[in-house]
Design a protein around this motif. Structure first.
Motif, PDB file in Angstrom:
ATOM      1  N   ASP A 104      65.055 122.975  -5.631  1.00 44.82           N
ATOM      2  CA  ASP A 104      66.093 123.992  -5.531  1.00 44.82           C
ATOM      3  C   ASP A 104      65.479 125.323  -5.103  1.00 44.82           C
ATOM      4  OD1 ASP A 104      67.834 122.052  -6.416  1.00 44.82           O
ATOM      5  OD2 ASP A 104      67.977 122.827  -8.467  1.00 44.82           O
ATOM      6  N   PRO A 105      66.296 126.242  -4.553  1.00 40.76           N
ATOM      7  CA  PRO A 105      65.771 127.542  -4.111  1.00 40.76           C
ATOM      8  C   PRO A 105      65.048 128.282  -5.238  1.00 40.76           C
ATOM      9  CG  PRO A 105      68.005 127.237  -3.299  1.00 40.76           C
ATOM     10  CD  PRO A 105      67.728 126.095  -4.250  1.00 40.76           C
ATOM     11  N   GLY A 106      63.884 128.824  -4.911  1.00 38.26           N
ATOM     12  CA  GLY A 106      63.128 129.627  -5.865  1.00 38.26           C
ATOM     13  C   GLY A 106      62.260 128.860  -6.836  1.00 38.26           C
ATOM     14  N   VAL A 107      62.298 127.545  -6.793  1.00 37.10           N
ATOM     15  CA  VAL A 107      61.490 126.748  -7.724  1.00 37.10           C
ATOM     16  C   VAL A 107      60.025 126.808  -7.306  1.00 37.10           C
ATOM     17  CG1 VAL A 107      60.991 124.419  -8.558  1.00 37.10           C
ATOM     18  CG2 VAL A 107      63.352 125.213  -8.426  1.00 37.10           C
ATOM     19  N   ARG A 108      59.165 127.188  -8.249  1.00 35.47           N
ATOM     20  CA  ARG A 108      57.720 127.248  -8.005  1.00 35.47           C
ATOM     21  C   ARG A 108      57.010 126.363  -9.014  1.00 35.47           C
ATOM     22  NH1 ARG A 108      56.090 132.337  -5.379  1.00 35.47           N
ATOM     23  NH2 ARG A 108      57.976 133.452  -4.828  1.00 35.47           N
ATOM     24  N   TYR A 109      55.868 125.845  -8.609  1.00 38.84           N
ATOM     25  CA  TYR A 109      55.119 124.934  -9.478  1.00 38.84           C
ATOM     26  C   TYR A 109      53.639 125.174  -9.237  1.00 38.84           C
ATOM     27  CZ  TYR A 109      53.677 120.471 -11.589  1.00 38.84           C
ATOM     28  OH  TYR A 109      53.096 119.507 -12.369  1.00 38.84           O
ATOM     29  N   THR A 110      52.864 125.255 -10.322  1.00 36.26           N
ATOM     30  CA  THR A 110      51.427 125.493 -10.205  1.00 36.26           C
ATOM     31  C   THR A 110      50.667 124.368 -10.879  1.00 36.26           C
ATOM     32  OG1 THR A 110      51.777 127.890 -10.242  1.00 36.26           O
ATOM     33  CG2 THR A 110      49.547 127.101 -10.683  1.00 36.26           C
ATOM     34  N   TYR A 111      49.725 123.760 -10.147  1.00 33.93           N
ATOM     35  CA  TYR A 111      48.818 122.797 -10.773  1.00 33.93           C
ATOM     36  C   TYR A 111      47.466 122.928 -10.087  1.00 33.93           C
ATOM     37  CZ  TYR A 111      48.629 119.294  -7.031  1.00 33.93           C
ATOM     38  OH  TYR A 111      48.379 118.640  -5.853  1.00 33.93           O
ATOM     39  N   SER A 112      46.404 122.698 -10.845  1.00 40.74           N
ATOM     40  CA  SER A 112      45.036 122.869 -10.359  1.00 40.74           C
ATOM     41  C   SER A 112      44.857 124.231  -9.679  1.00 40.74           C
ATOM     42  CB  SER A 112      44.659 121.739  -9.387  1.00 40.74           C
ATOM     43  OG  SER A 112      44.656 120.504 -10.043  1.00 40.74           O
ATOM     44  N   ASN A 113      45.482 125.259 -10.271  1.00 33.34           N
ATOM     45  CA  ASN A 113      45.393 126.636  -9.780  1.00 33.34           C
ATOM     46  C   ASN A 113      45.961 126.813  -8.375  1.00 33.34           C
ATOM     47  OD1 ASN A 113      44.080 127.641 -12.139  1.00 33.34           O
ATOM     48  ND2 ASN A 113      42.192 126.679 -11.430  1.00 33.34           N
ATOM     49  N   VAL A 114      46.825 125.904  -7.941  1.00 29.39           N
ATOM     50  CA  VAL A 114      47.494 126.031  -6.649  1.00 29.39           C
ATOM     51  C   VAL A 114      48.986 126.179  -6.907  1.00 29.39           C
ATOM     52  CG1 VAL A 114      48.028 124.873  -4.458  1.00 29.39           C
ATOM     53  CG2 VAL A 114      45.751 124.634  -5.475  1.00 29.39           C
ATOM     54  N   GLU A 115      49.571 127.266  -6.377  1.00 26.98           N
ATOM     55  CA  GLU A 115      51.011 127.461  -6.544  1.00 26.98           C
ATOM     56  C   GLU A 115      51.744 126.879  -5.341  1.00 26.98           C
ATOM     57  OE1 GLU A 115      53.706 131.210  -6.159  1.00 26.98           O
ATOM     58  OE2 GLU A 115      53.044 131.122  -8.249  1.00 26.98           O
ATOM     59  N   LEU A 116      52.737 126.043  -5.626  1.00 28.63           N
ATOM     60  CA  LEU A 116      53.533 125.416  -4.574  1.00 28.63           C
ATOM     61  C   LEU A 116      54.918 126.052  -4.549  1.00 28.63           C
ATOM     62  CD1 LEU A 116      52.653 121.679  -5.352  1.00 28.63           C
ATOM     63  CD2 LEU A 116      51.590 123.145  -3.632  1.00 28.63           C
ATOM     64  N   GLN A 117      55.354 126.465  -3.363  1.00 30.36           N
ATOM     65  CA  GLN A 117      56.705 126.992  -3.171  1.00 30.36           C
ATOM     66  C   GLN A 117      57.560 125.867  -2.617  1.00 30.36           C
ATOM     67  OE1 GLN A 117      57.724 130.443  -3.592  1.00 30.36           O
ATOM     68  NE2 GLN A 117      59.766 129.603  -3.333  1.00 30.36           N
TER      69      GLN A 117
END
Length: 197
Positions: free
Chosen positions: A65-78
């Motif tokens: 969905d719009p604006g959802v961000r996720y971070t794993y292994s110090n990498v942020e995914l847009q």
């Protein structure tokens, strides 16, 4: 929420895991595989380990969905928007009372592509995340390892299958998809999840 799936629950201690081997019939799974292979913008990302960048041994695509961000292994995914095939699969999950707002797609080109030991326990997922994992393409071994006892469970994830990990599973168990040199066919795995702001 998942009571209707009780007949599909696996007997694994300290976990709530459901496995539906024929969630999609073969023809439908074939169709989704081909569509996703062409619809998604696959990339080979990088992670940093001990200060060094390493290319991950698979291709990925992150959607939601719009604006959802996720971070794993110090990498942020847009998150990119939902593709038509991803939306269809999400609708099938909604019918099970699952309400994911994002999906991480992994494309394993052959048996030499893999995923190392990890837990889906990032803070954005909440204390007891529900991960709905759809497998398409080559069957691969999915290995669970109990963090305290080191007990292992091996599941061979079928084409068109759905694996749901819920409850305390991510607290007590790690999981991995190891290399398998004899596997020559590709596999797409979709891990639907709910990201909390």
């Amino acid at each position: 929420m998942l009571e209707r799936l009780i007949k599909h629950q696996l007997t694994v201690p300290d976990s709530t895991i459901y496995y539906l081997p024929n969630w999609c019939d073969t023809t439908t799974a074939d169709r989704f595989f081909e569509r996703l292979k062409h619809e998604l913008p696959w990339e080979q990302g990088e992670v940093k380990l001990f200060g060094k960048s390493h290319r991950i041994p698979r291709l990925q695509s992150w959607h939601g969905d719009p604006g959802v961000r996720y971070t794993y292994s110090n990498v942020e995914l847009q998150a990119q928007g939902w593709s038509p095939a991803l939306l269809e699969l999400r609708e099938k999950l909604l019918a099970l009372d699952l309400t994911p707002n994002a999906v991480l797609a992994n494309y394993y080109r052959d048996g030499m592509d893999s995923m190392g030991w990890h837990r889906d326990n990032e803070k954005e997922l909440g204390a007891r995340p529900v991960i709905a994992s759809v497998s398409l393409g080559a069957e691969r071994d999915f290995i669970l390892r109990h963090r305290a006892t080191q007990q292992r469970e091996v599941l061979r994830l079928a084409h068109g299958s759905l694996l749901i990990m819920a409850g305390d599973t991510q607290h007590y168990w790690e999981h991995a998809l190891p290399k398998r040199a004899r596997v020559s066919r590709p596999r797409i795995n979709l891990t639907f999840r709910t990201i909390r702001s």
